[in-house]
Structure formats: structure tokens, C-alpha cells
Write a protein that holds these residues in place. Sequence first.
Motif, mmCIF file in Angstrom:
data_model
loop_
_atom_site.group_PDB
_atom_site.id
_atom_site.type_symbol
_atom_site.label_atom_id
_atom_site.label_comp_id
_atom_site.label_asym_id
_atom_site.label_seq_id
_atom_site.Cartn_x
_atom_site.Cartn_y
_atom_site.Cartn_z
ATOM 1 N N LYS A 268 5.744 -16.357 -4.070
ATOM 2 C CA LYS A 268 4.602 -17.283 -3.947
ATOM 3 C C LYS A 268 3.592 -16.798 -2.911
ATOM 4 O O LYS A 268 2.585 -17.438 -2.677
ATOM 5 N N CYS A 269 3.925 -15.671 -2.233
ATOM 6 C CA CYS A 269 3.116 -15.268 -1.074
ATOM 7 C C CYS A 269 2.282 -14.015 -1.328
ATOM 8 O O CYS A 269 2.580 -13.213 -2.197
ATOM 9 N N LYS A 270 1.253 -13.880 -0.507
ATOM 10 C CA LYS A 270 0.366 -12.708 -0.551
ATOM 11 C C LYS A 270 1.049 -11.507 0.085
ATOM 12 O O LYS A 270 0.712 -10.357 -0.182
ATOM 13 N N GLY A 271 2.018 -11.797 0.951
ATOM 14 C CA GLY A 271 2.735 -10.714 1.616
ATOM 15 C C GLY A 271 3.740 -11.259 2.590
ATOM 16 O O GLY A 271 3.869 -12.478 2.737
ATOM 17 N N ALA A 272 4.448 -10.325 3.257
ATOM 18 C CA ALA A 272 5.491 -10.770 4.177
ATOM 19 C C ALA A 272 5.615 -9.840 5.367
ATOM 20 O O ALA A 272 5.371 -8.632 5.262
ATOM 21 N N LYS A 317 1.731 -5.190 -6.836
ATOM 22 C CA LYS A 317 0.613 -4.388 -6.294
ATOM 23 C C LYS A 317 -0.295 -5.203 -5.369
ATOM 24 O O LYS A 317 -0.910 -4.674 -4.462
ATOM 25 N N THR A 318 -0.387 -6.519 -5.641
ATOM 26 C CA THR A 318 -1.296 -7.371 -4.863
ATOM 27 C C THR A 318 -0.670 -7.859 -3.562
ATOM 28 O O THR A 318 -1.312 -8.563 -2.794
ATOM 29 N N GLN A 319 0.605 -7.525 -3.339
ATOM 30 C CA GLN A 319 1.292 -8.025 -2.146
ATOM 31 C C GLN A 319 1.447 -6.921 -1.096
ATOM 32 O O GLN A 319 1.530 -5.743 -1.443
ATOM 33 N N PHE A 320 1.531 -7.335 0.169
ATOM 34 C CA PHE A 320 1.819 -6.358 1.233
ATOM 35 C C PHE A 320 3.171 -6.680 1.855
ATOM 36 O O PHE A 320 3.672 -7.808 1.732
ATOM 37 N N LEU A 321 3.755 -5.673 2.480
ATOM 38 C CA LEU A 321 5.062 -5.873 3.118
ATOM 39 C C LEU A 321 5.109 -5.091 4.436
ATOM 40 O O LEU A 321 4.787 -3.902 4.471
ATOM 41 N N VAL A 322 5.476 -5.795 5.493
ATOM 42 C CA VAL A 322 5.525 -5.195 6.828
ATOM 43 C C VAL A 322 6.939 -5.325 7.375
ATOM 44 O O VAL A 322 7.554 -6.384 7.276
ATOM 45 N N GLY A 323 7.442 -4.242 7.948
ATOM 46 C CA GLY A 323 8.779 -4.302 8.545
ATOM 47 C C GLY A 323 8.739 -3.926 10.006
ATOM 48 O O GLY A 323 7.720 -3.460 10.526
ATOM 49 N N ILE A 394 -2.785 -6.244 9.220
ATOM 50 C CA ILE A 394 -2.540 -6.906 7.931
ATOM 51 C C ILE A 394 -3.861 -7.143 7.197
ATOM 52 O O ILE A 394 -3.932 -6.987 5.974
ATOM 53 N N GLU A 395 -4.891 -7.483 7.960
ATOM 54 C CA GLU A 395 -6.211 -7.755 7.334
ATOM 55 C C GLU A 395 -6.637 -6.578 6.437
ATOM 56 O O GLU A 395 -7.268 -6.781 5.409
ATOM 57 N N ARG A 396 -6.251 -5.353 6.833
ATOM 58 C CA ARG A 396 -6.622 -4.157 6.041
ATOM 59 C C ARG A 396 -6.004 -4.158 4.653
ATOM 60 O O ARG A 396 -6.483 -3.476 3.747
ATOM 61 N N TYR A 397 -4.897 -4.880 4.495
ATOM 62 C CA TYR A 397 -4.196 -4.856 3.200
ATOM 63 C C TYR A 397 -4.535 -6.043 2.306
ATOM 64 O O TYR A 397 -3.912 -6.231 1.270
ATOM 65 N N ILE A 398 -5.499 -6.863 2.737
ATOM 66 C CA ILE A 398 -5.896 -8.018 1.909
ATOM 67 C C ILE A 398 -7.256 -7.718 1.307
ATOM 68 O O ILE A 398 -8.220 -7.507 2.038
ATOM 69 N N ASN A 399 -7.277 -7.626 -0.010
ATOM 70 C CA ASN A 399 -8.541 -7.210 -0.646
ATOM 71 C C ASN A 399 -9.233 -8.289 -1.447
ATOM 72 O O ASN A 399 -10.275 -8.054 -2.022
ATOM 73 N N ASP A 400 -8.642 -9.480 -1.511
ATOM 74 C CA ASP A 400 -9.353 -10.525 -2.258
ATOM 75 C C ASP A 400 -9.439 -11.795 -1.451
ATOM 76 O O ASP A 400 -8.875 -11.908 -0.378
#
Length: 400
Positions: A268-272, A317-323, A394-400
Motif C-alpha cells: 500500500k506504500c510508496k516505499g519503505a 518499479k514505482t516503489q523505493f526501498l531503504v535499508g 528519499i525525495e530523490r526517489y519520488i517522481n510523481d
Amino acid sequence: MLKGKKIIVGVCGGIAAYKTAYLVREIVKQGGEVRVVMTQMAKQFITPLTMATLSKNPIMVDFFDPENGAWNSHVGLGTWADAMVIAPATANTIAKMANGIADNLLLTTYLSARCPIIIAPAMDLDMYAHPATQQNIDLLKQRGVVVVDPDAGELASGLSGKGRMAEPESIAETIDDVLAQIDTKLKGKRIMVTAGPTYERIDPVRFIGNYSSGKMGYAIAEELAKRGAIVELISGPVKIAAKRKNIIVTKTESAAEMYAAACEIFPKCKGAIMSAAVADFTPSQCADSKIKNKQTMQITLVPTPDIAAAMGKMKQKTQFLVGFALETDHEEINALEKLQKKNLDFIVLNSLRDAGAGFMTDTNKVTIYHRDGVHIAYELKPKAEVASDIVNSIERYIND
Ligand code: C5P
């Protein structure tokens, strides 16, 4: 974190004006620049000298100085500011703002301001509850004015009810939130964060855990929420609580519970951002009653699910993931390996060899490795500022 921000503080004539001195001091303490505009009546409640001293600038009341004719340009002020806060905002000034009346410098500045406006109403309970005041406040809200609601409690009149101006810290926090939501792509985006340790039960009273305090993950959740994201915070057992309203907390205990929650929430999320310190092993069984054995004993451990890696597989493809990588040696090699293996977009490395970094501290020192090869090493900073650096990435990985 109002560092470098230009703030107009408008003060109206109400007893709460003494609290505005603390507000000005707080903004200046955070590195903000303040210009105070007062109404004539406000000068009866708090002296111009107090406000000028705290704001480090002369205060303004009139359109010009009668001594030398120097002009206080409301237009110049209105375009100079990053934000204007009116505290206390009286029923009279609120009514004038709602109706476009421009009979003092505070009101003309308000009408010329291009920046976000925040008001902190303060008045007696009946004045506040009056339909005229409520309608005026609603109208201002509809026009985009942010209202810091008054608190309920004892009032100067001796009555008790809703009308006390919000505390200066809470007003300063609102200014910070409002400014953080300009130029961000995170507003309204749903983002998952995992935080804290996991507890792996051995028996009903014992567990295998780790020293994670959850402070880094919670700081990231607060920073995302400040920028207007809807945060899904999956938290292991911690002693801290989320503050902002737009943080939805799902409490978990074990790695298996955290994994189940993440599998449900991530799609349900844009990323994590996976900042939890998840146990790598869990007892193969949890005893039903307290283990009484006084002899040497062995506990068989089995691997837990790797939540980050599982999210890496699910990732669209539309989601980002950070560890995160918390390492004691071969830091860079280990971090880059995890970046690949878990299909992350970037990894935040902290080394236990750096003093002030890692578990339980209020500070952290991180290096961010992006999957395109770029890496940035940051200074040792408070975790709230580290969170801001991470969220900027994270802002860099949000394109919409
Ligand atoms: O492999 P390692 O535990 O060092 O990886 C750390 C990263 O992976 C962190 O982002 C952590 O939250 C995540 N992780 C996880 N599930 C595990 C182990 C680690 O999500 N079982």
C-alpha cells in the motif's frame, strides 16, 4: 529546525502575549530570523523592548516612524518572510483578517504576505466559542491559514475552558511542519518505516533481544510525517512514542510478527525504510512455561525471515526501498553487498567503531550509499538531523 528561516511574528493585544516572548526566543534559538509586528494594544501586554531584545530587531507597530518618517513597508515584510505567525491572534484581529480590514501594520502585512500564515488564537472561552469567531476561523482555514488550536484550561478571566494560547513549543513545531511541507514530494504519500528491536521468545518470561532503542527509526518517521507523509510505523518493543498525528503505529514483538505486518503494509506504500534491528535467529520453540533447568542448556536457533530482502523482492518499479547496515568491520564492503542482495535503492551505514553512532545514542554518524554508485558521508549529528538527511535522499526517489 527553523535555521535560516525568516519569520514574521505578529502580536495582538491579549494576555497570552507574554508567551510570545518564549516563541520568539525559541525561533531565534533554532537559528531563525524574526521581525516582530505588534498592534497598539499588544504593547500594553508585553513591552516592545522585550520583543526587540529577544528578536534582535526593532519591533514595528506603525506604518512609519513619526520622529523621522522612516517607512515600515508591509509589502517588503510580506515578501521577505518564509512564514508569518500571529500569536496571540485575538477575536478582533481574526475577524479583521477574515474580512480584509487593513487598519494597522499587522493586518496590511498579513494581506500582502505571500508566505504561509499560521495563527494561534487566544481569548476567553465564550468569545472563542461564539459562532462569529468560529465562522471567521473556518473562513481563514478555507483560505489556507493554519490554525494552532487553543488549549483548554484556566483563563485570565478566572473561567475555565478552551481559549488558552497553545504553548510556544507547539506553535514553533507547527511553523516547522508548515515550512517542511513546501517543496516536498512526500506530502500525502504513504511510507512504511520499521523501527526498534525484535524480541524472540524463549519462554513466557525470557527473550533474545538487542540494544536498539528505536530512536533512529522514530526520528525518520517524525521527519516524514513533518513533510506531510502518512507514515506506517511498524515498531518493535521500544520506550518511546510517536508524536505526530499522521503516524500510524503497528506494534510487533518478534521478527515473524514484524515480517507479517510489513508484507501486509508495504504493497500500500510508496516505499519503505527498514531501520529496525531485526533478530537474525529465533528459538526453534518457545517453552509453554518458565524453564526451571539449572543445568547447562542449549537452545536451538533457526533463521528469521529477512524482511528487507522480502520487500526487495516484492518491490515495484514505482516503489523505493531503504535499508540500514550497522557494522563493526569491513563496513563499506558489507554495506554495498547488502544494497545489492536486498535490492535496496540506498543503504544507510553506521559503524559501531564511530563514537556517538549506532544504538541507544541521541546522535549518529552515517554514510549513504546509493545504488547508482554515489555515496555521501555525513558528520556526527543529532538523530533528528540525520533523519532529515535520509529523508532528503528519499525525495530523490519520488517522481510523481
Ligand atoms: O543483514 P543485516 O541484518 O545487517 O541487514 C540490515 C538491514 O536489513 C536493515 O535495514 C534491517 O532493518 C533489515 N533486516 C530485516 N530483516 C532481517 C534482518 C535485517 O529487515 N531479518
